[in-house]
Design an enzyme around this catalytic site. Sequence first.
Site, PDB file in Angstrom:
ATOM      1  CD  GLU A 136      -3.550 107.344 -38.979  1.00 13.75           C
ATOM      2  OE1 GLU A 136      -3.573 108.438 -39.574  1.00 13.75           O
ATOM      3  OE2 GLU A 136      -2.489 106.799 -38.613  1.00 13.75           O
ATOM      4  CG  HIS A 179      -0.451 110.377 -40.182  1.00 14.21           C
ATOM      5  ND1 HIS A 179      -0.744 109.093 -39.783  1.00 14.21           N
ATOM      6  CD2 HIS A 179       0.869 110.378 -40.477  1.00 14.21           C
ATOM      7  CE1 HIS A 179       0.352 108.351 -39.843  1.00 14.21           C
ATOM      8  NE2 HIS A 179       1.340 109.119 -40.261  1.00 14.21           N
TER       9      HIS A 179
END
Length: 696
Positions: A250, A293
Site C-alpha cells: 500500500e 493504517h
Amino acid sequence: MLSNRCVRLSTFRKASHSYQHVARAAFSSTSPCQSYDDTIGNLKIGKDTRVIFQGFTGRQATANAQESIAWGTKIVGGVRPGKSGEHLGLPVLPTVKAAMDELKPDATGIYVAAHQAVGAIEEAIEAEIPLIVVVAEHIPLHDMLRVHSILKTQSKSRLVGANAPGIISSIGHCRIGFQPLPCFLEGHVGVVAKSGTLSYETVGGLTRAGVGQSLVISVGGDVIAGTDFVDALKLFENDDETQGIIMCGELGGRAEEEAAAWIKDYHKRTKDPKPIAALIGGIHARPRTVMGHAGAWSAPGESSAAQKYKILEDAGVTMVNHPAKFGNVMKGLLANSGRLVDTPQKSAASQSRGFHTLRRLPRSSPTSTQSQQRRGLHLRADQATALLAKSGFTVTPSPSTPISESRLLSMTVDRSARSPCIIASPTANPDTIYQRSRHFPFDYRNGPTQSEMSAILAHAELDAVPPAVKAQAANLILKLFDLFKAEEGVALTVNVAVSPSGDGIEIFNPDFSFDDAAFRSTKRHPELHAMRDLSVEDPVEVSAEQHGIVYWKLSTPDDKSANVGTLVNGAGLAMNTVDALADLGGKAANFLDTGGKATSETVKQSFELILQDPRVKVIFVNIFGGLTLGDMIARGVVLAFKELNMPVPVVVRIRGTNEKEGQKIIAESGLDLFAFDDFEDAARKVMELAEKGMKG
C-alpha cells in the site's frame, strides 16, 4: 542485560525442532557474528513450533488460545506478570525469562494493551525468544523506534508487527495471531501483506480457487515493521514448501520499491524463479491524509501507490487490482511455471466463482510532493513557528528565495532502516523532489554523527556555503532531531535557503506532525496535543473519530461524480475497495474503515456519517468476516437500515466466516438491500444504482 552473543541459526534448537531448522539453516552464516537480518529464519513456524502467550490469562488471549489449540497450534503455556499457576491446563509463569527456561518456546504472542506492549517486547527480547509477534495497535512510534534500536544489537529475536494480525502456517497448523482460521487451506503459496483484511481476502480467494497456502505473514500497518517484504521474500525463496509468492502492499514507505529491486535481482540470479503476484492499495487515496493504517502516508520524495504498482510490474511481478483475483491468477502462474498446484482438501466446486484475471493498469496518481502527510496531531504553520522559536529559530513569513531555489529538510522516519532519518533535497520544487530527495538514517539514541551530518549538508548543497551558514543549517538539523525526539514527532519539515545577505539561513513553510498514539495510549505530551485546532477540521470526520471510525471525504463537494458511499472493515480493504471501484468506472465519495469492529452499532454510525454527504446515491458495504461473523454483520446492516429509514439503496458484499448465512439474511430482508458474493458484480450494481439515483 541483553545478550549480543553471536549464534549460528543452523544450530538453534536443531535437536527438537527440525521443521524450523530447515529454514533457519538457509540463513546461517560463516561470519563470526550475526545481526538482526540473520533472524529471518525464525519466521519459519510449523507443527513443532512451541508457542507461549504474554497476557495469557486475558479474555482475548484465552479465546484465541483455545481456538488455536483446537486447530493444532502447540501452545505450551504463558506469562502473567508476578503470577504462577495454570490456565487452560497449561502452566502460567511470572516472567518471560522463567517461561523461556521452563517451557523452551520458539515464539511468543503478545496479547496486551498498547501501553504495556513495549515492556512486553523488551522482556521477550531479553529472554531471547526467537519469534515475537505483536498484535496491539496504537503503540507509540517512538517506543517502537527504541525497540528497534535494541533489536539491531542482537541476533536471537525476530519481531512481527506491531499492529499486525500475526503469522500463520497453514501446513503446520500453527497460528500466532488472530487470523480467521476457516479461510485457510494447506498448500504452497506464501503470502506477505501490510493489511490484515487484504491478507484475509487474499487467502479466501486462494482457498476458493483450490490453491492452498504455506505461510502467511502480516507485517502490520504501522510506520515501522519488525519484518518487511524483503525479509519475507528471502524466507519464501529458501522455503521448499513455498512454490508461489503473493505481496499485498500500500502507499507509504519504500518497502514495495525495495521488494521490486530484490525481485529483479532474484530473477537474474535464479534459473527457475518462483512466480510472484502483488497488489498495491491506496492508488486513489486522499493526498496528505493517513489512510487508516498508521503507516499509510508518504514522506517527501516517496513513490505514490500508482508508481509502486508500475515499479513492481516492471520488475516482472504479475499485478492485480483486487485480492480475490489472486486465486485464479496464482493457479495459472503455478501451472505455467510447471510448479506444484495444490489439490484442495475439499472440492473447490462448492465455492462461488472467482474474479476475472484481467490485469488493469491503475489510473495515474500524482507523485507525493507535499512536505509531509497528516498523521495524528498536525500543527498549523503558526504553531510550528512558535515551536521553532523556542529552539532559537525564526521563520520567515515571506521568503526572498523562490521555492525552486530553496532546500527541503524533513526530520522523519526511515522505515527500512527502522530508525529516524533526515530526508534532504537540494530543491523544494514539488516537481523534482521525488527525483532529488534522499534518506539519511541515523541512530535513534545518539542522533546524526558528524559524518552523517556532512553527507546531509552535501546532498542539500549546503556544504559549500559560508561557514556561519553551514553551522546554522547543521544546528537546525540537530534542533529538529531534539524536538522530534522530545515531543515524539512523526515528520518535521521545513524549507531552507541562504539569506540574501549570505550570512545565515532563511527558514519557511514549517510543516509539523506528532504521534497521536503517544497521547492516546499513554497520555504523554498533553500540552502539545491540546494545541489541536478542531476548527480547521471537517466536523463529520471529527465525529467519526470519536466513534473509533476512520472516515475521510475523497473529493470536493462540487464533484458530483463521487456518488458512492463506502463502508469497509479494515484500512487496507477500504483503500482497495476505492481503487477497484474506480477501475470499474465508479467513484467513491469517501473512505471509511470501521476499524475491524463492524458491529450493528458501528454499521449504524457509519451509515449516519456517510449520509451526511448529499452526493451519495448508494452505499457499498464491503465486509470480510474474520473475527466478526458474516451473519452478525448482516443483521447489523438490516437493523441499521430499518432504524435509519435509509433514503438510498445499499449493496452488501460479505465474504469470510459465515458468508452464506450473511448473504441469505440480506437477500431475504425484504428491504432495498442487494446481496452479492463477487466484487465486480457488486460494484456494477452499485454503479447502476448510483446512475439511477442521479437521474432520479
